[in-house]
Design a protein around this motif. Structure first.
Motif, short mmCIF file in Angstrom:
data_model
loop_
_atom_site.label_atom_id
_atom_site.label_comp_id
_atom_site.label_asym_id
_atom_site.label_seq_id
_atom_site.Cartn_x
_atom_site.Cartn_y
_atom_site.Cartn_z
N ALA A 233 0.83 -1.21 0.00
CA ALA A 233 0.00 0.00 0.00
C ALA A 233 0.86 1.26 0.00
CB ALA A 233 -0.94 0.00 1.21
N LEU A 234 1.89 1.28 0.84
CA LEU A 234 2.78 2.45 0.87
C LEU A 234 3.48 2.66 -0.47
CD1 LEU A 234 4.52 2.29 4.35
CD2 LEU A 234 3.09 4.13 3.47
N SER A 235 3.90 1.59 -1.08
CA SER A 235 4.58 1.70 -2.38
C SER A 235 3.62 2.21 -3.45
CB SER A 235 5.16 0.35 -2.79
OG SER A 235 6.18 -0.03 -1.91
N THR B 291 7.76 12.07 -2.12
CA THR B 291 8.73 11.59 -1.15
C THR B 291 8.17 10.45 -0.30
OG1 THR B 291 8.01 13.27 0.42
CG2 THR B 291 9.89 13.81 -0.99
N VAL B 292 6.89 10.15 -0.47
CA VAL B 292 6.29 9.04 0.28
C VAL B 292 6.98 7.73 -0.08
CG1 VAL B 292 4.13 7.79 0.70
CG2 VAL B 292 4.09 10.25 0.33
N LEU B 293 7.58 7.66 -1.25
CA LEU B 293 8.25 6.44 -1.69
C LEU B 293 9.54 6.16 -0.91
CD1 LEU B 293 7.72 4.22 -3.70
CD2 LEU B 293 8.97 5.49 -5.41
N ILE B 294 10.05 7.15 -0.21
CA ILE B 294 11.27 6.97 0.59
C ILE B 294 11.05 5.94 1.69
CG2 ILE B 294 12.84 8.13 2.21
CD1 ILE B 294 13.34 8.85 -0.69
N VAL B 295 9.90 5.97 2.33
CA VAL B 295 9.61 5.05 3.43
C VAL B 295 9.67 3.59 2.97
CG1 VAL B 295 7.89 4.34 5.14
CG2 VAL B 295 8.32 6.77 4.73
N PRO B 296 8.96 3.22 1.89
CA PRO B 296 9.07 1.82 1.45
C PRO B 296 10.49 1.44 1.00
CG PRO B 296 7.25 2.90 0.31
CD PRO B 296 7.94 3.93 1.14
N LEU B 297 11.21 2.38 0.42
CA LEU B 297 12.58 2.08 0.00
C LEU B 297 13.47 1.75 1.20
CD1 LEU B 297 13.12 4.74 -2.80
CD2 LEU B 297 13.10 2.27 -3.08
N ILE B 298 13.36 2.53 2.24
CA ILE B 298 14.14 2.27 3.46
C ILE B 298 13.70 0.95 4.08
CG2 ILE B 298 14.58 3.06 5.82
CD1 ILE B 298 14.38 5.95 4.67
N TRP B 299 12.40 0.71 4.10
CA TRP B 299 11.83 -0.52 4.66
C TRP B 299 12.41 -1.74 3.94
CZ3 TRP B 299 5.83 -1.04 5.51
CH2 TRP B 299 5.56 -2.17 6.28
N VAL B 300 12.46 -1.68 2.62
CA VAL B 300 12.95 -2.80 1.82
C VAL B 300 14.45 -3.04 2.09
CG1 VAL B 300 13.40 -3.57 -0.54
CG2 VAL B 300 11.17 -2.65 0.06
N VAL B 301 15.20 -1.99 2.24
CA VAL B 301 16.63 -2.15 2.54
C VAL B 301 16.82 -2.83 3.89
CG1 VAL B 301 18.78 -0.90 3.01
CG2 VAL B 301 17.36 -0.26 1.05
N VAL B 302 16.06 -2.41 4.88
CA VAL B 302 16.14 -3.03 6.21
C VAL B 302 15.74 -4.51 6.13
CG1 VAL B 302 15.14 -3.02 8.53
CG2 VAL B 302 15.81 -0.87 7.45
N ASP B 303 14.73 -4.81 5.33
CA ASP B 303 14.28 -6.20 5.18
C ASP B 303 15.38 -7.12 4.69
OD1 ASP B 303 11.76 -5.65 6.09
OD2 ASP B 303 10.77 -5.85 4.14
N ALA B 304 16.32 -6.61 3.91
CA ALA B 304 17.41 -7.44 3.40
C ALA B 304 18.18 -8.10 4.54
CB ALA B 304 18.34 -6.61 2.53
N PHE B 305 18.27 -7.42 5.66
CA PHE B 305 18.99 -7.97 6.81
C PHE B 305 18.11 -8.89 7.67
CE2 PHE B 305 21.00 -3.97 5.64
CZ PHE B 305 22.31 -4.40 5.47
N LEU B 306 16.79 -8.81 7.51
CA LEU B 306 15.87 -9.60 8.32
C LEU B 306 15.47 -10.92 7.67
CD1 LEU B 306 13.52 -6.70 9.49
CD2 LEU B 306 15.41 -7.75 10.75
N ILE B 307 15.60 -11.02 6.38
CA ILE B 307 15.15 -12.21 5.65
C ILE B 307 15.74 -13.51 6.19
CG2 ILE B 307 15.31 -13.39 3.41
CD1 ILE B 307 14.64 -10.69 2.09
N PRO B 308 17.04 -13.61 6.44
CA PRO B 308 17.56 -14.89 6.94
C PRO B 308 16.91 -15.35 8.24
CG PRO B 308 19.36 -13.49 6.26
CD PRO B 308 18.12 -12.65 6.22
#
Length: 97
Positions: A51-53, A62-79
């Motif tokens: 929804a945010l994306s 600039t609302v797209l900045i939040v999902p972009l940061i979220w996705v980058v953080v997710d890269a470290f949480l996936i494992p």
């Protein structure tokens, strides 16, 4: 001839386990749409990210900045998510067998 209980458990585990590689491929290609979160079983937050994306794309702001940061953080949480899912699957199969 029936399969031994261990073989059945292994087959069930192989059928239900999640792969970090698949999660990362979904993250890389469809991360802003939350595909990796849906795959990991995190449907609620996957919908929120989607929804945010969509709002960010629709407003081209600039609302797209939040999902972009979220996705980058997710890269470290996936494992951790995938390991946790697979461990829960093992626990449920050992309780059954």
């Amino acid at each position: 001839m029936a399969l031994p209980p261990d073989a059945r458990s292994m087959m069930r585990y192989d059928a239900g386990k999640k792969s970090p590689l698949i999660a990362y491929l979904l993250w890389f290609f469809f991360g802003l749409f939350g595909a990796h979160r849906f795959y990991a079983g995190r449907v609620g937050t996957g919908l929120a990210l989607l929804a945010l994306s969509l709002i960010g794309f629709a407003t081209i702001g600039t609302v797209l900045i939040v999902p972009l940061i979220w996705v980058v953080v997710d890269a470290f949480l996936i494992p951790r998510w995938i390991r946790s899912h697979n461990e829960r699957l093992i626990d449920s199969l050992t309780r059954l067998g």
